[in-house]
Every structure is written in C-alpha cells, then in structure tokens.
Write a protein that holds these residues in place. Structure first.
Motif, PDB file in Angstrom:
ATOM      1  N   UNK A 284      40.386  37.846  39.208  1.00  0.00           N
ATOM      2  CA  UNK A 284      40.877  38.138  40.560  1.00  0.00           C
ATOM      3  C   UNK A 284      39.942  37.467  41.565  1.00  0.00           C
ATOM      4  N   UNK A 285      40.494  37.115  42.719  1.00  0.00           N
ATOM      5  CA  UNK A 285      39.710  36.489  43.783  1.00  0.00           C
ATOM      6  C   UNK A 285      39.488  37.530  44.876  1.00  0.00           C
ATOM      7  N   UNK A 286      38.239  37.907  45.085  1.00  0.00           N
ATOM      8  CA  UNK A 286      37.937  39.021  45.996  1.00  0.00           C
ATOM      9  C   UNK A 286      38.346  38.750  47.442  1.00  0.00           C
ATOM     10  N   UNK A 287      38.517  37.497  47.818  1.00  0.00           N
ATOM     11  CA  UNK A 287      38.932  37.236  49.206  1.00  0.00           C
ATOM     12  C   UNK A 287      40.384  37.674  49.429  1.00  0.00           C
ATOM     13  N   UNK A 288      41.091  37.989  48.337  1.00  0.00           N
ATOM     14  CA  UNK A 288      42.518  38.326  48.441  1.00  0.00           C
ATOM     15  C   UNK A 288      42.772  39.834  48.548  1.00  0.00           C
ATOM     16  N   UNK A 289      41.731  40.647  48.533  1.00  0.00           N
ATOM     17  CA  UNK A 289      41.972  42.094  48.670  1.00  0.00           C
ATOM     18  C   UNK A 289      41.009  42.713  49.674  1.00  0.00           C
ATOM     19  N   UNK A 290      41.435  43.883  50.187  1.00  0.00           N
ATOM     20  CA  UNK A 290      40.544  44.693  51.028  1.00  0.00           C
ATOM     21  C   UNK A 290      40.032  45.905  50.271  1.00  0.00           C
ATOM     22  N   UNK A 291      40.832  46.384  49.333  1.00  0.00           N
ATOM     23  CA  UNK A 291      40.372  47.468  48.469  1.00  0.00           C
ATOM     24  C   UNK A 291      40.892  47.174  47.065  1.00  0.00           C
ATOM     25  N   UNK A 292      39.978  47.162  46.114  1.00  0.00           N
ATOM     26  CA  UNK A 292      40.308  46.903  44.712  1.00  0.00           C
ATOM     27  C   UNK A 292      39.710  48.091  43.971  1.00  0.00           C
ATOM     28  N   UNK A 293      40.577  49.027  43.577  1.00  0.00           N
ATOM     29  CA  UNK A 293      40.055  50.313  43.080  1.00  0.00           C
ATOM     30  C   UNK A 293      40.504  50.564  41.645  1.00  0.00           C
ATOM     31  N   UNK A 294      39.695  51.325  40.955  1.00  0.00           N
ATOM     32  CA  UNK A 294      40.006  51.581  39.542  1.00  0.00           C
ATOM     33  C   UNK A 294      39.239  52.782  39.020  1.00  0.00           C
ATOM     34  N   UNK A 295      39.774  53.353  37.951  1.00  0.00           N
ATOM     35  CA  UNK A 295      39.039  54.304  37.121  1.00  0.00           C
ATOM     36  C   UNK A 295      38.440  53.474  35.983  1.00  0.00           C
ATOM     37  N   UNK A 296      37.325  53.917  35.392  1.00  0.00           N
ATOM     38  CA  UNK A 296      36.649  53.031  34.433  1.00  0.00           C
ATOM     39  C   UNK A 296      36.961  53.269  32.952  1.00  0.00           C
ATOM     40  N   UNK A 297      38.035  54.026  32.640  1.00  0.00           N
ATOM     41  CA  UNK A 297      38.250  54.381  31.221  1.00  0.00           C
ATOM     42  C   UNK A 297      39.136  53.381  30.472  1.00  0.00           C
ATOM     43  N   UNK A 298      39.222  52.131  30.987  1.00  0.00           N
ATOM     44  CA  UNK A 298      40.076  51.150  30.290  1.00  0.00           C
ATOM     45  C   UNK A 298      39.219  49.937  29.912  1.00  0.00           C
ATOM     46  N   UNK A 299      39.435  48.767  30.549  1.00  0.00           N
ATOM     47  CA  UNK A 299      38.567  47.628  30.210  1.00  0.00           C
ATOM     48  C   UNK A 299      37.090  47.959  30.387  1.00  0.00           C
ATOM     49  N   UNK A 300      36.813  48.862  31.323  1.00  0.00           N
ATOM     50  CA  UNK A 300      35.412  49.104  31.652  1.00  0.00           C
ATOM     51  C   UNK A 300      34.742  50.108  30.722  1.00  0.00           C
ATOM     52  N   UNK A 301      35.442  50.425  29.646  1.00  0.00           N
ATOM     53  CA  UNK A 301      34.816  51.084  28.507  1.00  0.00           C
ATOM     54  C   UNK A 301      34.075  52.372  28.812  1.00  0.00           C
ATOM     55  N   UNK A 302      34.552  53.118  29.800  1.00  0.00           N
ATOM     56  CA  UNK A 302      33.835  54.338  30.126  1.00  0.00           C
ATOM     57  C   UNK A 302      34.779  55.532  30.025  1.00  0.00           C
ATOM     58  N   UNK A 303      34.436  56.597  30.729  1.00  0.00           N
ATOM     59  CA  UNK A 303      35.224  57.822  30.688  1.00  0.00           C
ATOM     60  C   UNK A 303      35.984  58.000  31.993  1.00  0.00           C
ATOM     61  N   UNK A 304      36.923  58.934  31.998  1.00  0.00           N
ATOM     62  CA  UNK A 304      37.680  59.210  33.218  1.00  0.00           C
ATOM     63  C   UNK A 304      36.867  60.029  34.209  1.00  0.00           C
ATOM     64  N   UNK A 305      37.456  60.264  35.389  1.00  0.00           N
ATOM     65  CA  UNK A 305      36.836  61.162  36.359  1.00  0.00           C
ATOM     66  C   UNK A 305      36.069  60.480  37.469  1.00  0.00           C
ATOM     67  N   UNK A 306      36.011  59.163  37.439  1.00  0.00           N
ATOM     68  CA  UNK A 306      35.297  58.419  38.484  1.00  0.00           C
ATOM     69  C   UNK A 306      36.265  57.421  39.106  1.00  0.00           C
TER      70      UNK A 306
END
Ligand SMILES: Cc1ncc(COP(=O)(O)O)c(C=O)c1O
Length: 368
Positions: free
Chosen positions: A178-200
């Motif tokens: 993704x190209x960061x100049x193309x968004x103002x908010x890029x939000x996610x929970x980390x329990x998928x590609x980011x290999x973590x747990x839910x709740x954040x």
C-alpha cells in the motif's frame, strides 16, 4: 480415527489456515516465553512496555514508509471499536462506505450514529468489488482493502482531496502492498498477517486525520472517554493506550513486525502472499469441481482466498475431515452461506505450506 487419514508427508507442518485469529509463528511464542519476567505482568506505564510500544510505532512507520506528520495510534477493542471511535471522533457530518460484505457493512452501521447524517452507501453483491466516488457533503470515504468475509481485495487510492480516505486494513495489513500517501487512516486489528492476538486496534493517521480528530474533540460533541480518538492519539504520543492493553498482544505484534522488516518488508510480504494465493486460485481453476468465488481475477484477495465447491463435494464434510487431520478453520464466512472453502494465505504461511494443503485436499477429494 479420522474418516480419511491424510498421510503425514502430505500434511502442512502447521494446520492453522484460518482467517483470524490466525497462525502465530512458533518463533514468536518462543520469544514470548523467553521474555520471562521482563514484560508480562509489568506496568504498561513504565519504561519496558512503553519502549515496546515505541518500537512498534517505529517498525510500522518504517514498514509503511509513513510520510512526515503521520502518526501511529493504538487503541483497545480491535477494528470493531475503531469503527465506533471513528463515528465518535473522525467523521464530521457524513461518511460514504463501500459495502461489499460483512465487515464493510458493519462500519456503515457504526457510522449510522444519530449525531451524523445517514451514511452514503455504495453496495455490490458478495464476491464483487465497488469503488467510492467523490460526493458533495461527504467528509470520510471508507472502504476495506480486503473484505475478509468474501475474499475481495480493493485498491487503496485516495478518493477526493476534501474528504478523508479511511481504509479497513484488518486482513490486509502486513501482507499487502500500500502507498501511505493514498490514505488518511489505515486501521487494523493485529490477529491476521500481523501474527498477534485480538483486542487491539492500530491506525496509521495522516496529518489531516489527526487535525480532524482534534477539531471534533474540541467541539461540543459528547464523546465517551474510551472511544476518544483524540485520547488515543495523545496516549500514543506517550507510547501508551487509554486503558490497560494486553502486553502479550503488543509483544507478538512487535515480533511479527521485526520479522517482516528483517525479511524485506512489505514488498517481500506482498510477493509471498501473492505466491500463496496464486497457487490456490490456479488449483481451483484447474479442478473440475472447484472455482474461485470471486469472478474477476483483479478483485481476488491475495490474503483470503475463497473457493466454491460444486455439488459433488460438501464443504462442511471437507472441513470436518481436515480438522480431524489437524488442519483447521478453512470454512467459509459463517453468514455467507456458501458451499465454500476459505483459506487464508497470510504472510506467516510459507507457500510450501499451501502446496501441502492443496496436496492434502486433493487426497481427500480423490477419496470421496
Ligand atoms: C476486514 C475486517 N474488519 C474488521 C474486523 C473486525 O475485527 P475485530 O474482530 O478485531 O474487531 C475484521 C475481523 O475479522 C475484519 O476481517
């Protein structure tokens, strides 16, 4: 005793192919264990955890090549709570939503708050894509980079100069370019590609989004403290969250971000998820009883692949047999109601694991 025993040499080494919560690499869990008494069970307002948060912010800024002035903001409750947070403190009057599945629909519902004008909806049937269009009076344009319920992926391209582009990256982040100049908010929970747990939730915010949050916070709108975007921004500047976070979640996220960085960042992750998903789509296309659910190849997700089965096979039975063999969570999204397999190809999954999964599925199909 499984009704069909898949030979061990065909089986994936790790059976977790779900679309969230998803595979967490053993090295992350080993590192968590090795962290011993240093982090878990210590104050989130003291240096060790604050340094961990600072490192997450640095790694994300680097991974996404965030332009000057962008901020990495953290809050609790996952992407679902970010929707309410955005309704409370990011949408000024009216939002526009691409609705192409369950998750994009949920944000549109959260934005139907009584203090806002009814959102503008751009809808398309499950399995297809749609695009935001510039519209008078809209100040937030929302769409998912990846609609996890259907396996449709959308480009991230800024919609209009005078509205914020707000992207749900929950299943895309960490696995899709993704190209960061193309968004103002890029939000996610980390329990998928980011290999973590839910709740954040994590949001990468542009200066325009930060300025919007401050302006709404200063207005006379009532904003519950736990849903304050301005509160989350101010806490994140101090490497904290409004209330107590799960430290293990932060730790696992940091480990995964460091791993991505060490391996070549988003370009590497993007190529790897692309390779894995291409394997599955090519397999589905070559198999007489299977077909990719998403008709247009340009819309097909590289991180959540959806494959329809014809009446020759029953997805529920395939899932049951695979689960008996230790391969789990490849069922279709529960509300989609299709005879379908949904397989994640998140970055933690080596393409060779996908090859093994395909071999395992072929083995089962041949015996039914
Ligand atoms: C695209 C998308 N958005 C939002 C969510 C909601 O995330 P959470 O359950 O962490 O609130 C999900 C969950 O799977 C998702 O896939």
């Amino acid at each position: 005793m499984a009704s069909i025993d898949i030979p061990t040499d065909l089986l994936p080494l790790d059976g977790r192919f779900g679309s969230g919560p998803s595979r967490i690499r053993d090295a992350q869990l080993d590192a968590l264990h090795a962290s011993g008494h240093s982090l878990l069970g210590t104050s989130h307002r003291a240096a060790p955890v604050k340094n961990l948060v600072a490192h997450i912010q640095e790694l994300l800024a680097d991974l996404y090549a965030l332009p000057d002035g962008y901020e990495v903001v953290l809050g609790l409750g996952g992407a679902s709570v970010f929707w309410d947070t955005a309704a409370a403190g990011l949408i000024e009057r009216r939002s526009q939503h691409v609705v192409i599945g369950e998750f994009s629909g949920k944000f549109a519902r959260a934005a139907s708050a009584p203090w806002l004008e009814s959102p503008s909806l751009i809808e398309a049937p499950a399995g297809t894509s749609a695009t935001n269009i510039a519209e008078e009076g809209v100040d937030v344009y929302a769409w998912p980079q990846n609609e996890t319920s259907t396996g449709v992926q959308l480009p991230v391209t800024r919609v209009a100069a005078d509205g914020l582009s707000v992207v749900d990256a929950t299943s895309a982040a960490g696995g899709t370019q993704v190209d960061a100049t193309q968004f103002d908010a890029y939000y996610f929970s980390p329990q998928k590609n980011l290999g973590s747990e839910g709740g954040l939730w994590v949001a990468l915010l542009s200066p325009a989004a930060v300025e919007r949050a401050a302006r709404i916070a200063a207005s006379d709108r009532f904003i519950p403290a736990a849903l304050s975007l301005q509160g989350a921004i101010e806490n994140s500047r101090k490497q904290q969250t409004i209330n107590t976070p799960a430290i293990a979640t932060l730790f696992l996220l940091e480990q995964q971000l460091q791993w991505l960085s060490d391996n070549g960042g988003l370009a590497w992750a993007n190529a790897r998820t692309r390779e894995s998903s291409d394997l599955l789509y090519a397999w589905a296309e070559s198999h007489e009883h299977l077909s990719p659910f998403v008709g247009d190849p340009a819309d097909r997700s590289q991180v959540v692949t959806t494959i329809d089965l014809d009446e020759r096979y029953d997805a529920a039975e395939i899932n049951r047999i695979l689960r008996e063999n230790g391969v789990v969570d490849i069922n279709s999204y529960r509300k989609l109601g299709r005879n379908q397999l949904r397989v994640s190809t998140f970055v933690a999954i080596d393409p060779d694991e996908v090859r093994r999964l395909i071999a395992s599925l072929d083995y089962v199909f041949d015996r039914l």
